[in-house]
Design a protein around this motif. Structure first.
Motif, short mmCIF file in Angstrom:
data_model
loop_
_atom_site.label_atom_id
_atom_site.label_comp_id
_atom_site.label_asym_id
_atom_site.label_seq_id
_atom_site.Cartn_x
_atom_site.Cartn_y
_atom_site.Cartn_z
N HIS A 1 -28.56 -4.73 -60.14
CA HIS A 1 -27.25 -5.13 -59.63
C HIS A 1 -27.40 -5.98 -58.37
O HIS A 1 -26.41 -6.55 -57.89
N ASN A 2 -28.63 -6.07 -57.87
CA ASN A 2 -28.93 -7.03 -56.80
C ASN A 2 -28.61 -8.45 -57.26
O ASN A 2 -28.08 -9.26 -56.51
N ALA A 3 -28.94 -8.75 -58.52
CA ALA A 3 -28.67 -10.08 -59.07
C ALA A 3 -27.17 -10.34 -59.11
O ALA A 3 -26.69 -11.43 -58.77
N ALA A 4 -26.40 -9.33 -59.55
CA ALA A 4 -24.94 -9.48 -59.60
C ALA A 4 -24.36 -9.62 -58.20
O ALA A 4 -23.44 -10.41 -57.96
N ALA A 5 -24.89 -8.84 -57.26
CA ALA A 5 -24.39 -8.89 -55.88
C ALA A 5 -24.64 -10.26 -55.26
O ALA A 5 -23.77 -10.81 -54.56
N LEU A 6 -25.81 -10.84 -55.52
CA LEU A 6 -26.10 -12.17 -55.00
C LEU A 6 -25.11 -13.20 -55.54
O LEU A 6 -24.67 -14.11 -54.83
N ALA A 7 -24.76 -13.04 -56.82
CA ALA A 7 -23.84 -13.99 -57.45
C ALA A 7 -22.40 -13.79 -57.00
O ALA A 7 -21.63 -14.75 -56.91
N LEU A 8 -22.02 -12.54 -56.71
CA LEU A 8 -20.61 -12.22 -56.45
C LEU A 8 -20.26 -12.07 -54.98
O LEU A 8 -19.09 -11.89 -54.64
N MET A 9 -21.26 -12.15 -54.10
CA MET A 9 -21.01 -11.90 -52.69
C MET A 9 -19.96 -12.85 -52.11
O MET A 9 -19.05 -12.44 -51.36
N GLU A 10 -20.06 -14.13 -52.43
CA GLU A 10 -19.11 -15.09 -51.89
C GLU A 10 -17.70 -14.79 -52.36
O GLU A 10 -16.72 -14.95 -51.61
N HIS A 11 -17.55 -14.34 -53.62
CA HIS A 11 -16.23 -13.97 -54.14
C HIS A 11 -15.70 -12.74 -53.40
O HIS A 11 -14.51 -12.65 -53.08
N ALA A 12 -16.60 -11.79 -53.13
CA ALA A 12 -16.18 -10.56 -52.43
C ALA A 12 -15.70 -10.87 -51.02
O ALA A 12 -14.72 -10.27 -50.54
N ARG A 13 -16.33 -11.81 -50.35
CA ARG A 13 -15.92 -12.19 -49.00
C ARG A 13 -14.53 -12.82 -48.99
O ARG A 13 -13.85 -12.81 -47.98
N LYS A 14 -14.13 -13.35 -50.14
CA LYS A 14 -12.79 -13.95 -50.25
C LYS A 14 -11.77 -12.97 -50.81
O LYS A 14 -10.64 -13.36 -51.12
#
Length: 331
Positions: free
Chosen positions: A153-166
């Motif tokens: 889920h590290n891979a998913a977190a790297l991909a989704l982090m910018e979306h989460a910040r928004k």
């Protein structure tokens, strides 16, 4: 083997599988070793763990298929060591990983492999999703040890982090599973290890599983002998929480070093063998994140490790996400 994009970073897997009693599944086929990507004769599936779900597929690739992937590896230049990332504290000596671009998906072998992945993983292939084949090489360093441990889920977190910040907090459980295929026999080292897949009657196992869960819940998905990644949590962790993270990371690293050195068998260790593929799920059967799926790689002491990897995400098309694709009943 982590990733930086939420897309299908392909790995390869065998086709039709028929369930049999006991710890093995068997696939039968009349196809010869002619380079086709249908199920290989005598292919078998070994159940290594049911919680988390981990399966080892013997006879996943035949010689022709392996040679085809090695040729692609040469084209990508992955036999040379990757440039050092100055921001990465991990020791990545002798390692390189590359992804195929979309043009390689005109290759009928690659496309056929996608279909086989779907058959075995029960996760549909989504055409045009940006799926790419990942190939990697890890050369010998001459010394034992481990590279890193991570939850995929590290891979998913790297991909989704910018979306989460928004404010768009998509679940990491969109990444369901990973397949890892081995292209060569490693002379010594290079095992894939799961330190939290162990006998829960042992206190050391319970301690490890507590560490795996704590790290996951704090948003730390990657640890290594030099430390751990910064937590993905949007809220900074206080000093006490960071100290717990540090102790948990050390627990997993120490345990993994013992697994890689052969000083302990308290955990799961998979020896890479040419033609085999490892399928493991990051989520449990209820669709929740399974923290026991932490895994990593031992250093290659002698020889060379070649692998191909594929992350298996939930499809994002209308058939899967549309208004009529899901429902919920509330008591």
């Amino acid at each position: 083997l982590g990733g930086r994009r939420m897309q299908f970073n392909i790995i390869l897997i065998i086709g039709w599988v028929v369930f049999a009693s006991g710890g093995w599944w068997t696939a039968s086929s009349d196809i010869e070793d002619d380079g086709s990507c249908n199920a290989n004769p005598g292919a078998q599936t070994e159940v290594l763990s049911t919680a988390p779900r981990i399966y080892l597929h013997h006879g996943f690739l035949n010689t022709s298929q392996i040679n085809h992937l090695r040729k692609l590896s040469e084209e990508l230049g992955i036999f040379k060591e990757a440039p050092k990332d100055p921001h990465d504290k991990q020791d990545n000596r002798g390692y390189n990983q590359r992804y195929l671009d979309d043009s390689y998906y005109k290759d009928p072998i690659i496309m056929d492999l996608e279909n086989r992945i779907s058959l075995l993983s029960h996760i549909p292939f989504e055409q045009g999703s940006g799926a790419t084949l990942s190939l990697s090489v890890r050369n010998a360093t001459g010394e034992p040890g481990m590279t890193n441990l991570h939850h995929d889920h590290n891979a998913a977190a790297l991909a989704l982090m910018e979306h989460a910040r928004k404010g768009h907090t998509l679940p990491l459980t969109e990444l369901h599973a990973t397949l890892l295929g081995y292209l060569v026999d490693v002379e010594k080292g290079g095992e894939t290890i799961f330190p939290c897949v162990c006998n829960t009657l042992k206190k050391s196992c319970v301690k490890a599983q507590v560490a795996c869960r704590l790290l996951y819940e704090k948003g730390v998905f990657n640890v290594h002998p030099r430390g751990h990644n910064a937590p993905f949590s949007l809220q900074p962790l206080d000093e006490q929480a960071m100290e717990r993270v540090k102790r948990a990371a050390k627990t997993l690293v120490d345990r993994s070093l013992k697994l890689c050195s052969g000083k302990s068998n308290d955990g799961l260790r998979v020896v890479p063998r040419a033609g085999q593929a490892l399928l493991f799920f990051s989520n449990n059967v209820r669709g929740q994140a399974d923290p026991r799926a932490w895994h990593g790689s031992c250093r290659v002491v002698a020889g060379q490790k070649m692998a191909t990897q594929r992350f298996l995400y939930a499809p994002q098309n209308q058939e899967e996400t549309g208004a009529h694709a899901s429902a919920q009943f509330n008591w």
